[in-house]
Design a protein around this motif. Structure first.
Motif, PDB file in Angstrom:
ATOM      1  N   GLY A 141      -0.953   1.062   3.986  1.00 47.87           N
ATOM      2  CA  GLY A 141       0.452   0.979   3.607  1.00 47.87           C
ATOM      3  C   GLY A 141       0.889  -0.449   3.352  1.00 47.87           C
ATOM      4  O   GLY A 141       0.203  -1.407   3.704  1.00 47.87           O
ATOM      5  N   GLN A 142       2.052  -0.565   2.738  1.00 46.00           N
ATOM      6  CA  GLN A 142       2.666  -1.863   2.448  1.00 46.00           C
ATOM      7  C   GLN A 142       4.169  -1.691   2.530  1.00 46.00           C
ATOM      8  O   GLN A 142       4.718  -0.680   2.074  1.00 46.00           O
ATOM      9  CB  GLN A 142       2.266  -2.357   1.067  1.00 46.00           C
ATOM     10  CG  GLN A 142       2.670  -3.791   0.771  1.00 46.00           C
ATOM     11  CD  GLN A 142       1.746  -4.808   1.411  1.00 46.00           C
ATOM     12  OE1 GLN A 142       0.540  -4.743   1.248  1.00 46.00           O
ATOM     13  NE2 GLN A 142       2.316  -5.740   2.161  1.00 46.00           N
ATOM     14  N   VAL A 143       4.852  -2.676   3.107  1.00 46.80           N
ATOM     15  CA  VAL A 143       6.298  -2.615   3.277  1.00 46.80           C
ATOM     16  C   VAL A 143       6.948  -3.612   2.329  1.00 46.80           C
ATOM     17  O   VAL A 143       6.484  -4.750   2.187  1.00 46.80           O
ATOM     18  CB  VAL A 143       6.709  -2.915   4.734  1.00 46.80           C
ATOM     19  CG1 VAL A 143       8.223  -2.798   4.886  1.00 46.80           C
ATOM     20  CG2 VAL A 143       6.013  -1.970   5.693  1.00 46.80           C
ATOM     21  N   LEU A 238       8.391   1.773   2.432  1.00 42.68           N
ATOM     22  CA  LEU A 238       7.035   1.829   2.957  1.00 42.68           C
ATOM     23  C   LEU A 238       6.197   2.707   2.043  1.00 42.68           C
ATOM     24  O   LEU A 238       6.476   3.901   1.899  1.00 42.68           O
ATOM     25  CB  LEU A 238       7.022   2.383   4.386  1.00 42.68           C
ATOM     26  CG  LEU A 238       5.643   2.718   4.972  1.00 42.68           C
ATOM     27  CD1 LEU A 238       4.775   1.466   5.040  1.00 42.68           C
ATOM     28  CD2 LEU A 238       5.770   3.371   6.333  1.00 42.68           C
ATOM     29  N   LEU A 239       5.191   2.104   1.423  1.00 45.65           N
ATOM     30  CA  LEU A 239       4.230   2.851   0.624  1.00 45.65           C
ATOM     31  C   LEU A 239       3.012   3.131   1.488  1.00 45.65           C
ATOM     32  O   LEU A 239       2.372   2.197   1.982  1.00 45.65           O
ATOM     33  CB  LEU A 239       3.823   2.066  -0.625  1.00 45.65           C
ATOM     34  CG  LEU A 239       4.917   1.770  -1.653  1.00 45.65           C
ATOM     35  CD1 LEU A 239       4.325   1.054  -2.850  1.00 45.65           C
ATOM     36  CD2 LEU A 239       5.611   3.042  -2.080  1.00 45.65           C
ATOM     37  N   VAL A 270       7.507  -8.181  -1.170  1.00 47.85           N
ATOM     38  CA  VAL A 270       6.455  -7.751  -0.254  1.00 47.85           C
ATOM     39  C   VAL A 270       6.608  -8.498   1.069  1.00 47.85           C
ATOM     40  O   VAL A 270       6.793  -9.726   1.089  1.00 47.85           O
ATOM     41  CB  VAL A 270       5.063  -8.004  -0.855  1.00 47.85           C
ATOM     42  CG1 VAL A 270       3.982  -7.526   0.103  1.00 47.85           C
ATOM     43  CG2 VAL A 270       4.933  -7.308  -2.196  1.00 47.85           C
ATOM     44  N   LEU A 271       6.533  -7.785   2.180  1.00 46.81           N
ATOM     45  CA  LEU A 271       6.628  -8.393   3.499  1.00 46.81           C
ATOM     46  C   LEU A 271       5.240  -8.738   4.016  1.00 46.81           C
ATOM     47  O   LEU A 271       4.315  -7.926   3.924  1.00 46.81           O
ATOM     48  CB  LEU A 271       7.315  -7.443   4.483  1.00 46.81           C
ATOM     49  CG  LEU A 271       8.742  -6.998   4.152  1.00 46.81           C
ATOM     50  CD1 LEU A 271       9.318  -6.198   5.311  1.00 46.81           C
ATOM     51  CD2 LEU A 271       9.636  -8.185   3.839  1.00 46.81           C
ATOM     52  N   GLU A 277       6.000  -6.836  11.006  1.00 44.20           N
ATOM     53  CA  GLU A 277       6.065  -6.577  12.445  1.00 44.20           C
ATOM     54  C   GLU A 277       7.499  -6.665  12.950  1.00 44.20           C
ATOM     55  O   GLU A 277       7.905  -5.890  13.816  1.00 44.20           O
ATOM     56  CB  GLU A 277       5.182  -7.566  13.188  1.00 44.20           C
ATOM     57  CG  GLU A 277       3.687  -7.337  12.995  1.00 44.20           C
ATOM     58  CD  GLU A 277       2.848  -8.371  13.722  1.00 44.20           C
ATOM     59  OE1 GLU A 277       3.435  -9.378  14.186  1.00 44.20           O
ATOM     60  OE2 GLU A 277       1.623  -8.190  13.824  1.00 44.20           O
ATOM     61  N   SER A 278       8.274  -7.596  12.406  1.00 38.42           N
ATOM     62  CA  SER A 278       9.678  -7.715  12.807  1.00 38.42           C
ATOM     63  C   SER A 278      10.464  -6.465  12.432  1.00 38.42           C
ATOM     64  O   SER A 278      11.319  -6.005  13.200  1.00 38.42           O
ATOM     65  CB  SER A 278      10.296  -8.952  12.157  1.00 38.42           C
ATOM     66  OG  SER A 278      11.669  -9.060  12.477  1.00 38.42           O
ATOM     67  N   MET A 279      10.182  -5.909  11.246  1.00 37.96           N
ATOM     68  CA  MET A 279      10.874  -4.686  10.827  1.00 37.96           C
ATOM     69  C   MET A 279      10.427  -3.486  11.651  1.00 37.96           C
ATOM     70  O   MET A 279      11.248  -2.689  12.109  1.00 37.96           O
ATOM     71  CB  MET A 279      10.618  -4.441   9.344  1.00 37.96           C
ATOM     72  CG  MET A 279      11.431  -3.293   8.739  1.00 37.96           C
ATOM     73  SD  MET A 279      10.708  -1.651   8.963  1.00 37.96           S
ATOM     74  CE  MET A 279       9.244  -1.812   7.942  1.00 37.96           C
TER      75      MET A 279
END
Length: 298
Positions: A141-143, A238-239, A270-271, A277-279
């Motif tokens: 995944g990617q946020v 979130l993908l 992109v995070l 982790e903060s989110m």
């Protein structure tokens, strides 16, 4: 042209039992019912009749038999009802029974507790420095931090155009990747303001004490008040792809949407691991940071 109303589309995975028929042209039976619902009513009705006439219920008092019939008919009508996704309500019964025990709704997170239950909720193996999330089922995944175009001040023409764009966007999304929209209420982001303040500080030619004190005061206001006490709404995407290739295809679709038009998504950033982790910490730390030793599933 945007639709005036939307509904849950029929599933592609339909069988013969999902076909709907109409019993009569008027009255309560005029509403189409799927074959599986009619079979459920018929089978349960015969089972209720057999229980009433051929078991110990038949030897009970007439009042008890009548109450049992009323209870049985009410249960059949309720569990034979259809959900919004056109599924029999009785199919939700196993999930309800699994959720009833208290141990299924409370997960202990003490240091000496078995971490397996908590890990089944968290479900994250690791996060790469670039923000790539690895899940235990093999998916990745990617946020993204996203900014949309929705507003109460939209004109009707803009609203219709946005709805048309959103409708066409979801038609081309691949089902091998989940698109999860996360909305949180967090302190305002002040990265750009702090960076601009640092730039002004370095460009200050005369280090006058009053000017330095003024900049320090502005820095305290940004970090302690604006970035600490004032909250705003943030949206994340979130993908979660079944594989790295599925995630790559979803990223391509998202990138093309952001670069092509701002109707659906105006911005997407992109995070990295620190921001991701903060989110995610907002969801996994709980209301009291697990200080009580248990995590409750609501």
């Amino acid at each position: 042209m945007a639709k005036a109303s939307y509904k849950v589309p029929a599933s592609i995975n339909r069988s013969f039992l999902d076909h709907e028929i109409t019993l009569s042209k008027g009255g309560w039976a005029a509403k189409p019912s799927p074959i599986k619902q009619l079979l459920f009513f018929g089978g349960c009705g015969l089972a209720l009749l057999w229980i009433t006439t051929s078991t110990f219920i038949s030897s009970a008092s007439p009042a008890f038999v009548i109450l049992f019939l009323i209870w049985g008919l009410a249960a059949i009508v309720y569990f034979g009802g259809m959900t919004k996704t056109r599924q029999l309500r009785v199919r939700t019964l196993p999930a309800l029974l699994a959720y009833v025990p208290a141990k299924a709704r409370h997960v202990y997170v003490r240091r000496n507790s078995n971490p397996s239950d908590f890990y089944s909720i968290v479900g994250i193996d690791s996060i790469d420095p670039d923000g790539r999330i690895h899940f235990p089922d093999g998916s990745e995944g990617q946020v993204y931090l996203i900014v949309g175009s929705a507003s109460y001040l939209l004109f009707d023409a803009d609203r219709i155009e946005i709805l048309d764009r959103v409708d066409s966007f979801w038609r081309k999304v691949d089902t091998s990747c989940e698109w999860v929209i996360i909305t949180t209420k967090e302190p305002q982001r002040i990265h750009h303001q702090v960076a601009n303040l640092e730039k002004r500080n370095h460009a200050l030619a005369i280090r006058d004490p009053d000017l330095v004190e003024l900049q320090n005061e502005q820095y305290d206001i940004l970090t302690q008040h604006v970035g600490g006490k004032f909250t705003s709404i943030h949206q994340y995407l979130l993908l979660k792809g079944k594989s790295a290739d599925a995630l790559r295809r979803a990223h391509t679709i998202l990138q093309a949407e952001v670069e092509g038009t701002a109707l659906m998504i105006k911005e997407a950033a992109v995070l990295d691991r620190i921001d991701a982790e903060s989110m995610l910490r907002v969801f996994y730390r709980g209301r009291n940071d697990f200080s009580s030793g248990t995590a409750t599933l609501n």
